[in-house]
Scaffold this active site. Sequence first.
Site, PDB file in Angstrom:
ATOM      1  CD  GLU A  14      -0.981  -0.207   2.471  1.00 43.57           C
ATOM      2  OE1 GLU A  14      -1.864  -0.878   2.071  1.00 43.57           O
ATOM      3  OE2 GLU A  14      -0.212  -0.513   3.560  1.00 43.57           O
ATOM      4  CB  CYS A  58      -7.871   0.596  -2.119  1.00 40.10           C
ATOM      5  SG  CYS A  58      -7.627   1.084  -0.349  1.00 40.10           S
TER       6      CYS A  58
HETATM    7  P1  NDP Z   1      -1.652   5.452  -9.715  1.00 40.08           P
HETATM    8  O1  NDP Z   1      -0.699   4.237  -9.427  1.00 40.08           O
HETATM    9  O2  NDP Z   1      -1.977   5.823 -11.113  1.00 40.08           O
HETATM   10  O3  NDP Z   1      -1.076   6.867  -9.063  1.00 40.08           O
HETATM   11  C1  NDP Z   1      -0.629   6.764  -7.799  1.00 40.08           C
HETATM   12  C2  NDP Z   1       0.268   8.133  -7.457  1.00 40.08           C
HETATM   13  O4  NDP Z   1       1.796   7.643  -8.166  1.00 40.08           O
HETATM   14  C3  NDP Z   1       0.019   9.436  -8.132  1.00 40.08           C
HETATM   15  O5  NDP Z   1       0.299  10.542  -7.309  1.00 40.08           O
HETATM   16  C4  NDP Z   1       0.485   9.197  -9.476  1.00 40.08           C
HETATM   17  O6  NDP Z   1       0.975  10.866  -9.813  1.00 40.08           O
HETATM   18  C5  NDP Z   1       2.041   8.791  -9.145  1.00 40.08           C
HETATM   19  N1  NDP Z   1       2.860   8.052 -10.040  1.00 40.08           N
HETATM   20  C6  NDP Z   1       2.546   7.839 -11.156  1.00 40.08           C
HETATM   21  N2  NDP Z   1       3.563   7.437 -12.070  1.00 40.08           N
HETATM   22  C7  NDP Z   1       4.716   7.341 -11.012  1.00 40.08           C
HETATM   23  C8  NDP Z   1       5.933   6.827 -11.075  1.00 40.08           C
HETATM   24  N3  NDP Z   1       6.339   6.336 -12.385  1.00 40.08           N
HETATM   25  N4  NDP Z   1       6.849   6.791 -10.078  1.00 40.08           N
HETATM   26  C9  NDP Z   1       6.257   7.592  -8.862  1.00 40.08           C
HETATM   27  N5  NDP Z   1       4.796   7.984  -8.773  1.00 40.08           N
HETATM   28  C10 NDP Z   1       4.114   8.003  -9.869  1.00 40.08           C
HETATM   29  O7  NDP Z   1      -2.929   5.127  -8.802  1.00 40.08           O
HETATM   30  P2  NDP Z   1      -4.286   6.317  -8.940  1.00 40.08           P
HETATM   31  O8  NDP Z   1      -3.898   7.717  -8.386  1.00 40.08           O
HETATM   32  O9  NDP Z   1      -5.065   6.094 -10.070  1.00 40.08           O
HETATM   33  O10 NDP Z   1      -4.979   5.626  -7.591  1.00 40.08           O
HETATM   34  C11 NDP Z   1      -5.877   4.717  -7.853  1.00 40.08           C
HETATM   35  C12 NDP Z   1      -5.238   3.258  -7.250  1.00 40.08           C
HETATM   36  O11 NDP Z   1      -4.814   3.486  -5.742  1.00 40.08           O
HETATM   37  C13 NDP Z   1      -6.276   1.873  -7.330  1.00 40.08           C
HETATM   38  O12 NDP Z   1      -5.596   0.922  -7.696  1.00 40.08           O
HETATM   39  C14 NDP Z   1      -6.817   1.975  -5.664  1.00 40.08           C
HETATM   40  O13 NDP Z   1      -6.966   0.455  -5.286  1.00 40.08           O
HETATM   41  C15 NDP Z   1      -5.027   2.376  -5.080  1.00 40.08           C
HETATM   42  N6  NDP Z   1      -5.427   2.630  -3.740  1.00 40.08           N
HETATM   43  C16 NDP Z   1      -5.069   1.587  -2.820  1.00 40.08           C
HETATM   44  C17 NDP Z   1      -5.127   1.780  -1.459  1.00 40.08           C
HETATM   45  C18 NDP Z   1      -4.529   1.014  -0.174  1.00 40.08           C
HETATM   46  O14 NDP Z   1      -4.776   1.199   0.739  1.00 40.08           O
HETATM   47  N7  NDP Z   1      -4.180  -0.143  -0.542  1.00 40.08           N
HETATM   48  C19 NDP Z   1      -5.779   3.023  -1.046  1.00 40.08           C
HETATM   49  C20 NDP Z   1      -6.300   4.054  -2.047  1.00 40.08           C
HETATM   50  C21 NDP Z   1      -5.963   3.601  -3.465  1.00 40.08           C
HETATM   51  P3  NDP Z   1      -0.302  11.309 -10.914  1.00 40.08           P
HETATM   52  O15 NDP Z   1      -1.472  11.049 -10.455  1.00 40.08           O
HETATM   53  O16 NDP Z   1       0.175  12.693 -10.746  1.00 40.08           O
HETATM   54  O17 NDP Z   1      -0.125  10.585 -12.241  1.00 40.08           O
END
Ligand code: NDP
Length: 519
Positions: free
Chosen positions: A255, A289
């Site tokens: 997502e 999102c």
């Molecule tokens: P990120 O992609 O930066 O992070 C998401 C999660 O992935 C965090 O827990 C992060 O950890 C973790 N992560 C980072 N690097 C890795 C890796 N290499 N492997 C596995 N996990 C990893 O997203 P954001 O937290 O910035 O969230 C915002 C984004 O989420 C926006 O683009 C938004 O649109 C999207 N979103 C989509 C939704 C949907 O339903 N389609 C709903 C809500 C949000 P850490 O934070 O600790 O770095």
Amino acid sequence: MASVEQHVEEEILQAPSRASATNGGIPVENPATGEIVATVPDLGAEAVAEMAARGRAAQPEWEAYGFDGRARVLVRAQKWLMDNAERVVETIVSETGKTYEDAQLAEIGYAGNAFGFWAKMGAEYLADERVKSSQVLVKGKKLLLRYRPLGLIGVIGPWNYPLTNSFGDCIPALMAGNSVILKPSEITPLTSMLLAEGLRECGLPENVLQIATGRGETGAALVEHVDMIMFTGSTKTGRKVAEEAAKRLIPASLELGGKDPMLVLSDADLERAANFATYYSMQNAGQTCISIERVYVEEPVYDEFVAKVSEKVRALRVGKPEGYGSVEVGAITFPPQLETIKDHVADAVQKGARVLTGGKQVPGAGRFFEPTVIVDVDHTMKCMTEETFGPTLPIMKVHDADEAVRLANNSHYGLGASVFSKDTARGEAIARRLDAGAANVNDAMINYTVLELPMGGAKASGLGSRHGAGGIRKYCSQQAIVVTKLAMKKEPFMYPYKARTSRMLAGLFKFMYGRGKRD
Ligand code: NDP
């Protein structure tokens, strides 16, 4: 009432392998004040491996609870959430800086419904399905499609909705009979920890749900150990997760980001459209999102729509949430996001756009950005093509609905969309032309609350979906079961081959499949 810090301390003490946690932990900041509200462990790969082993060991007992047993725990959790709603809201507000109302409506409201929904619908969506076949060779046999839990599910979540988007996906995964390890964003881990504590109180067996606090590397380590990964976050990280999942040949449900368009047709109720544009672009400070990220308005009503929206946005109060009713727009949760928002506004202005209200970071303590309306925008500007994820609303004038549809679809994202028109048949016809996983007519974002409907993105906004039957079946493998009751010593087509039997079979196939018409 125990403080957030106390809950986190308890969780830290109870967590299984703190020896494997790296360095001094991760400080959690309240973005509205800059205060550090807690510190959580930064778990390394070794700790994640240990958690995975414990999760696997705990899963068979949980599966053996059956639908009724698991549903009972989820219904207790639903009640627990309502009994502890204010404590959960305080925790969410403390780590996101969002308003109390945003925490209440879009997080408590969502999760409260979700616990009950999955408790009730899990059994129905995952019930054995009796199948009838057109295959003549299996006539008289019992044919079943069965859903069985995959085992250990990894859920990785973002920071914008710690309850809805991080924790929310654990609920159907658990209801399906899996163990779950949740890796919340390092920015907002406290809500997940509190919910895990709540579920333990409600009778969830030890290690069926574990919280792996940590940074990106912890998430990457999780993908190495689970049987399926449910990821919510940016498109950039989603691609990495998909690549790693592909290497292990495990399913990944993604997502990802969005750039949701709103189309305002000339026959729209402009007052409603302006209210919806204002609310759904500024709600959660635009960090959703499926926020309205760009608006296309038909020429005849453009000026009136812009005037209405500007007036409404100008009236919004932004700042530190001090309780219900204190502000409409809260903090920018993730520090780098503020730079993206500023960059998108500056880029638009530099290319000729006008800021009608807002446009700047709010000075002083905490991380806030003024609710902003931008006009004279086009698709050369980042604010119209890249995810801004902030309290900004760019509005573009278009000649007609066809141009609005073309521009709305001119995006590599395809999450949500909305169309405003008093002619609902026309609105629906236009909604069907939009490349989006969800499209609302005379509404926005509301589809997300409908757990019976799938929610997932088209194009770079994701793969797979949450909610609906598919939202729980994805945590299962499908098993085909064929039971032969009337079991003869052998089937007629078996050895030795005889010309007479083959001729009979040829006749049967011709009768069954050779008539040139549908049954
Ligand atoms: P990120 O992609 O930066 O992070 C998401 C999660 O992935 C965090 O827990 C992060 O950890 C973790 N992560 C980072 N690097 C890795 C890796 N290499 N492997 C596995 N996990 C990893 O997203 P954001 O937290 O910035 O969230 C915002 C984004 O989420 C926006 O683009 C938004 O649109 C999207 N979103 C989509 C939704 C949907 O339903 N389609 C709903 C809500 C949000 P850490 O934070 O600790 O770095």
